[in-house]
Design a protein around this motif. Sequence first.
Motif, PDB file in Angstrom:
ATOM      1  N   GLY A  15       0.815  -1.219   0.000  1.00  0.00           N
ATOM      2  CA  GLY A  15       0.000   0.000   0.000  1.00  0.00           C
ATOM      3  C   GLY A  15       0.840   1.257   0.000  1.00  0.00           C
ATOM      4  N   ALA A  16       1.967   1.228   0.714  1.00  0.00           N
ATOM      5  CA  ALA A  16       2.853   2.401   0.743  1.00  0.00           C
ATOM      6  C   ALA A  16       3.376   2.698  -0.662  1.00  0.00           C
ATOM      7  N   ILE A  60      11.474   0.590   5.184  1.00  0.00           N
ATOM      8  CA  ILE A  60      11.984   1.920   4.794  1.00  0.00           C
ATOM      9  C   ILE A  60      10.971   2.598   3.868  1.00  0.00           C
ATOM     10  N   ALA A  61      10.362   1.803   2.988  1.00  0.00           N
ATOM     11  CA  ALA A  61       9.375   2.361   2.052  1.00  0.00           C
ATOM     12  C   ALA A  61       8.196   2.971   2.812  1.00  0.00           C
ATOM     13  N   ILE A  99       5.494   7.985   4.543  1.00  0.00           N
ATOM     14  CA  ILE A  99       4.952   8.910   5.555  1.00  0.00           C
ATOM     15  C   ILE A  99       5.648  10.267   5.445  1.00  0.00           C
ATOM     16  N   VAL A 100       6.982  10.240   5.317  1.00  0.00           N
ATOM     17  CA  VAL A 100       7.747  11.497   5.219  1.00  0.00           C
ATOM     18  C   VAL A 100       7.323  12.287   3.976  1.00  0.00           C
ATOM     19  N   PHE A 101       7.195  11.592   2.868  1.00  0.00           N
ATOM     20  CA  PHE A 101       6.826  12.273   1.619  1.00  0.00           C
ATOM     21  C   PHE A 101       5.418  12.874   1.694  1.00  0.00           C
ATOM     22  N   ALA A 106       3.813  13.777   4.387  1.00  0.00           N
ATOM     23  CA  ALA A 106       3.844  14.922   5.303  1.00  0.00           C
ATOM     24  C   ALA A 106       4.429  16.138   4.582  1.00  0.00           C
ATOM     25  N   GLY A 107       5.505  15.898   3.826  1.00  0.00           N
ATOM     26  CA  GLY A 107       6.143  16.981   3.075  1.00  0.00           C
ATOM     27  C   GLY A 107       5.206  17.572   2.033  1.00  0.00           C
ATOM     28  N   ALA A 108       4.534  16.677   1.299  1.00  0.00           N
ATOM     29  CA  ALA A 108       3.620  17.141   0.251  1.00  0.00           C
ATOM     30  C   ALA A 108       2.464  17.920   0.859  1.00  0.00           C
ATOM     31  N   HIS A 109       1.981  17.433   2.001  1.00  0.00           N
ATOM     32  CA  HIS A 109       0.862  18.103   2.674  1.00  0.00           C
ATOM     33  C   HIS A 109       1.277  19.509   3.119  1.00  0.00           C
ATOM     34  N   TYR A 110       2.462  19.593   3.712  1.00  0.00           N
ATOM     35  CA  TYR A 110       2.963  20.890   4.171  1.00  0.00           C
ATOM     36  C   TYR A 110       3.124  21.839   2.978  1.00  0.00           C
ATOM     37  N   PHE A 111       3.717  21.322   1.907  1.00  0.00           N
ATOM     38  CA  PHE A 111       3.970  22.143   0.719  1.00  0.00           C
ATOM     39  C   PHE A 111       2.665  22.695   0.141  1.00  0.00           C
TER      40      PHE A 111
END
Lengths: 290, 379
Positions: A14-15, A144-145, A150-152, A154-159
């Motif tokens: 799913g990730a 790791i994926a 999750i990091v991506f 969060a980053g996309a949401h912030y952006f």
Amino acid sequence: MLFFQFLINGFQVGALYALTAVGFSLIFGSTKVFHFAHGATFTIAAYLFYYTFSVAGLHWLLATLIATSAAVLFGVAVDRYVYAPIQRHEGSYFTVFVASFGIVIIVQNLTGILFGRSFVSTSTPLSNSLQLAPGLFVSPLASIAIVCAIVFFAGAHYFLMRTRLGIGLRALSENADLVRAYGQNPRQLSMVVFAFGSLLVVPSAIFTSALSGLNPAIGHHVMLISMAATIVGGVGSVRGAAFAGVLLGLAENLSLLYVGPQWSEAVPFVVLFLFILFRPAGFFGRLVSS
Amino acid sequence: MKFLGKFWAGLCLAAVIGGAGTGAAHAQDIKIGAVFPLSGPNGSYGDIFMSGSNLAVKHINADHILDGKLAISYEDSQGTPQRGVVGMNKLVTVEKVPFVLSSFTGVLKATAPIAQRTQTPILNGSGIGPDLAELGSYFWSVIPYANQEIEAMIPYLVKKRNLKRFVLVYIDDSLGQALRKQMEESLPKMGGELVSAMSIPATLQQFSSIAAKIRSANPDVVYIASWGAQQLQIVKQLRDNGVTQQLASYSAFAIPEMDSLPEARGTLATAQYINLDAQDPITKRFVADYRAAHGKTPPVYSTNYYNGVRLFALLAAQLQKKGKPITGANLLEQRNETKTFDLVGGPLTFETGGKLIAPIQVKENDGAGGKIIAVIPAQ
């Protein structure tokens, strides 16, 4: 134990689906271009990483940088040199779609010519699963994926929510004329959205090259999942595409508890049909009346 | 200026007439067809097939076996029945070839009715579905069917390796179903057991959860009945996801990518046994020239399509000698008359119905073309 194994596998798959779908959803939601060539971007990033890391022996960071640059450049070039001229001449939505589909075919054939037409994979010990408990195996790379996804997100949401450019991108999906009135250039915003959407597909492409391997036709599979996740998540909703990707991965894997592997691939599309029937706006989409 | 215009027009006309003249000079040229997967995920099989068929054409033309030059017109099936039918139709109706090389069980089954209707023999060098034996007199095989491979592999694994609990992972097509049926019937007789049979779609790419199901079934051996890129994905993902048991398969494993896949070391696969160490001049020349061109021992599929083209040339030469036209019906008549042919690996005899019975080899993947660890005689 089998349930927990399928649950973990569902999150892992799913990730990857979510990472793949988010870029497509962002591009489609902002520009209304059915960017079928998103699958070609995936293919280019995956094969370039495979080649630079596994064949040329470059450091994984350098290989990632090359794959990312190529994906972003390709996405921007497709928008600028294929979609923009068609749109300038008032080509229909369908014309853009056909052009995009044609790009996937060209990239698929070029990939076959350059890298061979069969299966390739990036060899790394990180793809070998470790036994955490009797009957429970988890691959470090898949973990790791999940973290990367999750990091991506969060980053996309912030952006998209907190930056001026991100707000501009969201506005582009609502009203291009209004964006122009505020002094922003929709054409430039379109270029940014293609660059950002193409960037988002890179982690999934790299992980897929190591976890399940590649063939030149992989772009089609990527697009099927991306389209399903975009609809289930709600067209234009990045958060929705991310949730939907995970949901589809979970559905595909957990279904194996009840049905044979023959049907597991169809399960995400059963979920898609259920959403179309009972919640057509998707997870986070909005119903629009004409 | 007018003169120049006339000059160029004349030159063009001369070129056209000259071209026509050149064509007339090669009126005896003979063209056969081939419907191979040349692109898509099965494209690498096409490369293997063509390496054999093209070498055969080179040898036949060099030896002047035929009165005229032999050539092959290739059509891309992508391994799919739909594309195969399009290619076959083009070859028999537009190109009017008298003989077609073909491959892949699904494609063969879809194109066989065209072969029967147009009386154009199809030569199969790779499809091994047992039901191919029922496709009529214009369907010829130079490869034994899957039931022979399974009949050889099961006793080897159960009796020689003492591996008794089997899991079958198979694509749910006619070949996969035949393999499953064969396992269900043969394993109990040998003292083995099919503990689980998992059918998969041909497009599936994620196998981590299937690996979990296999682990929970606790088999001694996992038999994989897939083809193309997917079987490589299966092997890699099973190994990555903790399946350490013996992996085994049939002749579809004989692709170069399997050799270069580290996870595939130690896997076993059956295939038709062709004695490439035979000392007859045909075999020696084929092996030497193949090694010179490709730097490795010829795979079974390359050998089969070399033999397929050579078989056509031998039949066509006999027809030319008799003054008969090279048609599909005449080729069939001649094949029934001659029966045994000198091909790579020694003389080859066709059974009634175009079926071939051959010894089967069990090969272990060692990353260097494979090691033959057993040869089971033809039964």
